[in-house]
Design an enzyme around this catalytic site. Structure first.
Site, mmCIF file in Angstrom:
data_model
loop_
_atom_site.group_PDB
_atom_site.id
_atom_site.type_symbol
_atom_site.label_atom_id
_atom_site.label_comp_id
_atom_site.label_asym_id
_atom_site.label_seq_id
_atom_site.Cartn_x
_atom_site.Cartn_y
_atom_site.Cartn_z
ATOM 1 N N ASP A 154 43.603 36.014 -54.672
ATOM 2 C CA ASP A 154 42.770 35.862 -53.383
ATOM 3 C C ASP A 154 43.824 35.538 -52.169
ATOM 4 O OD1 ASP A 154 40.325 36.040 -54.466
ATOM 5 O OD2 ASP A 154 39.952 33.983 -54.791
ATOM 6 N N GLU A 197 39.206 24.817 -59.863
ATOM 7 C CA GLU A 197 39.342 25.613 -58.866
ATOM 8 C C GLU A 197 38.320 25.005 -57.546
ATOM 9 O OE1 GLU A 197 39.385 29.855 -56.381
ATOM 10 O OE2 GLU A 197 37.745 29.255 -57.408
ATOM 11 N N ASP A 208 36.293 28.646 -61.903
ATOM 12 C CA ASP A 208 36.133 29.373 -60.758
ATOM 13 C C ASP A 208 35.029 28.553 -59.851
ATOM 14 O OD1 ASP A 208 36.830 31.684 -59.032
ATOM 15 O OD2 ASP A 208 34.583 31.760 -59.026
ATOM 16 N N ASP A 220 39.203 32.605 -67.449
ATOM 17 C CA ASP A 220 38.871 32.637 -66.127
ATOM 18 C C ASP A 220 37.222 32.351 -66.469
ATOM 19 O OD1 ASP A 220 38.443 32.158 -63.397
ATOM 20 O OD2 ASP A 220 39.944 33.614 -63.028
#
Length: 557
Positions: free
Chosen positions: A330, A257, A205, A101
């Site tokens: 999330d 993302e 992210d 990530d």
């Protein structure tokens, strides 16, 4: 994508691990890298190709690791770099790639870059972050009216220099200034360091927020015009690809993302000719049950879901690529949110939703525990929650006069903590997650819903996920076939075809507890060959009736 040699990820399935809640090896109640390493056989048995590892970097853990203080070290809660190297080697030995990530829109306020940046207005790293003077006048002192995703303004006053710094998320997550070429070079160099170590790519992210227009006061309270798909985003992504990925192994993968991304923007970002990203992670479908925001829910209309999924399937049919998911760290658990987690229907609802998703064109993502049918947990009081977004909303809403019980009622189904309860490995006290006290309570239903109970059950949620993943690996029609939505106006049944090289597969899913006569809905399905189903073993199964939460993949030609 329909060339003889399409990209490897067109046939792949990604599994997301949220390490804090996956498996704890040392009894401190927090999941860690040795714990992940100990469960690799579970992932290999499931058949996944990629392990996406949520942040394990050194962090103060203000936002559970998405506030990074050292990009080149592992947080002691999760282990060491040696533990990471061992996980990487063992995953590769099983044919599983590791995706890190990448959180580079912001850092922790404890990162040395920010510590130096805030020390003085003439610091060499002052312009590595966004700093602004107090705004004069009646509008307020904050430089703009932008509102943080975690409640409150996006600006925090720093008394050391009497200026404000920008943070789209927590005040402990200051945003990097990507306008500064030194910032971009430092990020690129760090990414290369991880690739040299052997990682296979990055999930990036909120990467569509790195380019910002931080100009005069914006009349929009959310401020998204200033930071969602900013003016230099494509330039920054192309530069990243050129400086970090060009010339490296073609087996790498890049996933962006992108909250708020449109189909048209996704086509640009994932067009191979533009060399930016391989695929995007979009959020349109997980906002369809929101009435304004996530804390105000409304029932999902299946016709809205069809319109959304259908638009993305059509929009990226010739250029670009889809990410397919229900759950992630999330999002509340899909079987509770979009399905039916009652004892009567939970297994069928979980497998129905999985079938609906995996049959689409794109790369499916399985979030830890989803393959077991894990559901939302029970939350007695605000003290049970750990998520900063949830806690901030409760504090803000009750301070404004809202009844605490009413606020809790909205938090329980919507909180991100629903995704963060420990993975349910067995029926022991803490679900086999830890020998200590877990950092967040285990869902009480783990005594029935756990991996050990499902591992050898050929009709379990786990077994059905194995079959779906195997089907994607084996079928070029599932990987690359054309998509056509059927029954677009039906409120309970979701149906579509995938077609390639003379083969047509029909996916039909009853997303309700009401049975339907198949001949009345889809006459062509009657008598078709069953490729994969989720209820054919049940005593009440009837080929002519699409039962409650019944999902079938049928071969028409």
């Amino acid at each position: 994508m329909t060339s003889p040699n399409p990209a490897w990820w067109t046939s792949a399935v990604v599994y997301q691990v949220y390490p804090r809640s996956f498996a704890d090896s040392d009894g401190d109640g927090i999941g860690d890298l040795p714990g992940v390493r100990s469960k690799l056989d579970h992932l290999a048995d499931l058949g996944v190709d990629v392990l996406w590892l949520s942040p394990v970097y050194r962090s103060p853990q203000d936002d559970n690791g998405y506030d990074i203080s050292d990009y080149r070290d592992i947080d002691p809660a999760f282990g060491t770099l040696a533990d990471f190297d061992g996980l990487l080697a063992d995953a590769h030995a099983r044919g599983i790639k590791i995706v890190m990530d990448l959180v580079v829109n912001h850092t922790s306020d404890e990162h040395p870059w920010f510590v130096e940046s805030r020390s003085s207005t003439v610091s060499p790293k002052r312009d590595w972050y966004w700093w602004r003077d107090t705004r004069e006048g009646p509008a307020g002192p904050e430089p703009t009216d932008w509102e943080s995703y975690f409640s409150g303004p996006t600006w925090e006053h720093d008394p050391t220099t009497d200026q404000w710094y920008l943070h789209l998320f927590s005040r402990k997550q200051p945003d990097l200034n990507w306008e500064n070429p030194e910032v971009r070079a430092a990020v690129h160099e760090m990414m290369g360091w991880w690739l040299d170590r052997g990682v296979d790519g990055f999930r990036m992210d909120v990467i569509n927020m790195i380019s910002k227009d931080v100009g005069p006061d914006d009349a929009l309270r959310d401020g998204t015009d200033g930071f969602l798909f900013g003016p230099r985003l494509h330039e920054f992504l192309a530069e990243m690809h050129r400086e970090v990925f060009a010339g490296r192994d073609a087996d790498l993968i890049t996933v962006g993302e992108m909250p708020g991304v449109t189909v048209e923007q996704a086509r640009l970002v994932t067009d191979p000719a533009r060399a930016e990203l391989d695929m995007v992670f979009q959020f349109e479908h997980v906002g369809l049950d929101h009435d304004g925001d996530k804390w105000h829910a409304r029932p999902l209309r299946l016709t809205d879901l069809k319109a959304s999924f259908g638009r993305w399937q059509a929009g990226l049919a010739d250029v670009g690529w889809n990410s397919l998911y229900w759950d992630n760290h999330d999002q509340p658990r899909a079987v509770s949110r979009f399905g039916d987690d009652s004892p009567a229907h939970r297994r069928d609802a979980a497998t129905c939703l999985a079938t609906l998703l995996h049959g689409h064109r794109g790369t499916p993502y399985v979030y830890q525990g989803e393959e077991l049918g894990m559901a939302n947990s029970t939350w007695g009081s605000i003290r049970d929650f750990r998520d900063i977004e949830t806690l901030n909303h409760f504090a803000e809403a009750t301070a404004a006069g809202a009844d605490p019980d009413d606020v809790l009622a909205t938090l329980r189904p919507a909180s991100r903590d629903n995704a963060r309860t420990p993975v349910q490995w067995d029926d022991t006290e803490h679900a086999g997650f830890t020998t200590g006290t877990p950092w967040i309570a285990v869902n009480p239903d783990h005594v029935e819903w756990n991996a050990a109970a499902q591992r050898d059950d050929p009709h379990s949620v786990l077994a059905h996920h194995r079959s779906l993943i195997a089907l994607r690996h084996a079928s070029r029609t599932v990987q690359l076939g054309d998509f056509e939505m059927l029954l677009p106006d039906h409120e309970d049944v979701y149906a579509y075809t995938r077609s390639l090289d003379g083969e047509t597969l029909l996916v039909v899913c009853n997303v309700s507890g009401t049975p339907y006569a198949l001949a009345e809905l889809l006459p062509e399905a009657v008598g078709a060959e069953l490729v994969l189903g989720n209820r054919e073993h049940l005593p009440d199964h009837d080929d002519a009736v699409l039962g409650p939460w019944d999902a079938r993949v049928l071969r028409l030609t």
